[in-house]
Design a protein around this motif. Structure first.
Motif, short mmCIF file in Angstrom:
data_model
loop_
_atom_site.label_atom_id
_atom_site.label_comp_id
_atom_site.label_asym_id
_atom_site.label_seq_id
_atom_site.Cartn_x
_atom_site.Cartn_y
_atom_site.Cartn_z
N LYS A 109 10.93 -0.64 2.85
CA LYS A 109 9.67 -0.45 3.49
C LYS A 109 8.52 0.20 2.48
CE LYS A 109 9.06 0.20 8.55
NZ LYS A 109 9.74 0.10 9.48
N ARG A 110 9.13 1.03 1.79
CA ARG A 110 8.06 1.90 0.81
C ARG A 110 7.34 0.69 -0.07
NH1 ARG A 110 9.27 7.83 -1.14
NH2 ARG A 110 10.21 6.61 -3.10
N LYS A 111 8.45 0.30 -0.90
CA LYS A 111 8.05 -0.74 -1.79
C LYS A 111 6.98 -1.82 -1.08
CE LYS A 111 9.96 -4.00 -5.06
NZ LYS A 111 11.05 -4.95 -5.05
N ALA A 112 7.26 -2.19 0.13
CA ALA A 112 6.71 -3.28 0.67
C ALA A 112 5.29 -2.89 0.97
CB ALA A 112 7.34 -3.84 2.09
N ARG A 113 5.19 -1.70 1.51
CA ARG A 113 3.83 -1.03 1.88
C ARG A 113 3.15 -0.62 0.57
NH1 ARG A 113 5.62 2.89 6.78
NH2 ARG A 113 5.40 1.27 8.38
N THR A 114 3.69 -0.28 -0.56
CA THR A 114 2.96 -0.10 -1.72
C THR A 114 2.26 -1.36 -2.14
OG1 THR A 114 4.53 1.45 -2.29
CG2 THR A 114 3.06 0.61 -4.08
N ARG A 115 3.11 -2.31 -2.15
CA ARG A 115 2.68 -3.93 -2.40
C ARG A 115 1.50 -4.29 -1.66
NH1 ARG A 115 0.91 -7.40 -5.38
NH2 ARG A 115 1.41 -9.57 -5.01
N ALA A 116 1.43 -3.99 -0.25
CA ALA A 116 0.43 -4.28 0.91
C ALA A 116 -0.66 -3.51 0.50
CB ALA A 116 1.14 -3.86 2.12
N GLY A 117 -0.62 -2.41 -0.04
CA GLY A 117 -1.84 -1.44 -0.38
C GLY A 117 -2.49 -2.10 -1.47
N GLU A 118 -1.72 -2.88 -2.58
CA GLU A 118 -2.31 -3.38 -3.59
C GLU A 118 -3.08 -4.53 -3.08
OE1 GLU A 118 1.28 -2.15 -6.65
OE2 GLU A 118 0.83 -4.10 -6.30
N LEU A 119 -2.54 -5.19 -2.32
CA LEU A 119 -3.08 -6.75 -2.07
C LEU A 119 -4.33 -6.25 -0.91
CD1 LEU A 119 0.15 -8.61 -1.02
CD2 LEU A 119 -1.70 -9.27 -2.67
N LEU A 120 -4.55 -5.38 -0.30
CA LEU A 120 -5.74 -4.94 0.27
C LEU A 120 -6.88 -4.86 -0.68
CD1 LEU A 120 -5.16 -2.00 2.82
CD2 LEU A 120 -6.15 -4.23 3.32
N GLU A 121 -6.48 -4.19 -1.83
CA GLU A 121 -7.66 -4.26 -2.91
C GLU A 121 -7.73 -5.39 -3.27
OE1 GLU A 121 -7.39 -1.13 -5.86
OE2 GLU A 121 -6.14 0.12 -4.43
N THR A 122 -6.97 -6.26 -3.46
CA THR A 122 -7.16 -7.64 -4.07
C THR A 122 -7.94 -8.36 -3.42
OG1 THR A 122 -4.81 -7.62 -5.06
CG2 THR A 122 -5.62 -9.76 -4.68
N VAL A 123 -8.04 -8.17 -2.05
CA VAL A 123 -8.68 -9.24 -1.16
C VAL A 123 -10.07 -8.35 -0.76
CG1 VAL A 123 -7.04 -10.38 0.03
CG2 VAL A 123 -7.81 -8.40 0.94
N GLY A 124 -10.58 -7.11 -1.37
CA GLY A 124 -11.83 -6.29 -1.52
C GLY A 124 -11.86 -5.63 -0.08
N LEU A 125 -10.81 -5.09 0.48
CA LEU A 125 -10.93 -3.94 1.49
C LEU A 125 -10.24 -2.66 0.96
CD1 LEU A 125 -9.20 -6.36 4.36
CD2 LEU A 125 -11.59 -5.85 4.01
N PRO A 126 -10.96 -1.72 1.46
CA PRO A 126 -10.50 -0.29 1.12
C PRO A 126 -9.07 0.10 1.79
CG PRO A 126 -12.40 -0.27 2.75
CD PRO A 126 -12.03 -1.44 2.43
#
Ligand code: ADP
Ligand code: ADP
Length: 228
Positions: A109-126
């Motif tokens: 879960k932790r790793k998946a959420r970290t990756r998800a957080g990076e992807l939020l930035e990738t698509v230009g969302l805070p």
């Protein structure tokens, strides 16, 4: 990855021929846009790539390998998929929506959420938006989350079915710019469906124009297609 449609026909059980003898190759690292009026078989074509729809005859090949060989669930996990209205899971937070595929693939879960957080930035969302639920976002933000969720599959292939059609024109242009920017970095093989010829010409390396009855009417670069 290349995607080849080899003389693909789809006839639904009620007799509707949605796609009729489609043959074309989507080259690696390019955006091919299927465009045409409602009901001409665009979505059906797209869904035969990830086997949400099975062809009646013909075959779809990924890098020369028939998608019909193998487990459809595994195939889908390896193909990013974005739809109109994003199709986000309403009872999962934004972050957990994006983490869906990594979690299915066995990431913790932790790793998946970290990756998800990076992807939020990738698509230009805070990153703060990660804690919200989809209903607490604007339509344009939801579509960005949909794109981030599809990117989380980390797959070479991205299928996009009218991903920007439900947002207003100004937001749509921003999303189109963002996709082109992302694509220049990521170089995915993208199949994009729209009924909007301007969008097709703007985004496509190649444009496939379909007509009702499921036949390919034209196929080429945007300037080829505009000339005809
Ligand atoms: P488009 O994406 O271009 O709007 P679709 O691929 O959704 O076109 O549909 C092509 C044709 O197939 C239409 O006539 C549609 O009504 C029909 N169709 C789509 N899905 C089904 C289905 N599950 N059963 C029967 N007919 C369908
Ligand atoms: P849940 O685990 O919440 O039941 P699913 O994984 O079954 O969610 O997906 C719900 C819907 O999302 C499906 O109906 C499917 O259309 C769509 N979907 C999600 N990811 C993909 C994907 N990679 N390929 C195709 N469809 C997908």
């Amino acid at each position: 990855m290349t995607i080849e449609f080899r003389d693909v026909t789809k006839r639904y059980p009620d007799g509707t021929v949605a796609v009729d003898g489609l043959s074309l190759t989507v080259e690696d690292g390019t955006i091919t846009v299927f465009v045409g009026p409602s009901g001409c078989g665009k979505t059906t074509s797209l869904r035969m790539i990830n086997r949400m729809v099975e062809p009646t005859s013909g075959a779809v090949l990924l890098d020369g390998k028939d998608v019909a060989d193998g487990d459809p669930a595994l195939l889908r996990r390896g193909i990013g998929y974005v739809i109109q209205h994003a199709g986000l899971f309403p009872h999962r937070t934004v972050l957990d929506n994006i983490a869906t595929v990594p979690l299915l693939s066995g990431w913790d879960k932790r790793k998946a959420r970290t990756r998800a957080g990076e992807l939020l930035e990738t698509v230009g969302l805070p990153t703060e938006l990660g804690k919200r639920y989809p209903a607490q976002l604007s339509g344009g933000q939801q579509q960005r989350v949909g794109v981030a969720r599809a990117l989380a599959a980390d797959s070479p292939v991205l299928l996009m079915d009218e991903p920007f059609s439900a947002v207003d024109p100004i937001v749509r242009e921003g999303l189109q710019d963002e996709l082109l920017r992302l694509q220049s970095q990521l170089g995915k093989t993208i199949v994009f469906v729209t009924h909007d010829i301007d969008e097709a010409v703007r985004l496509g390396d190649k444009v496939a124009v379909m007509r009702v009855g499921g036949k390919l009417a034209q196929y080429g670069t945007p300037s080829d297609v505009l000339r005809h």
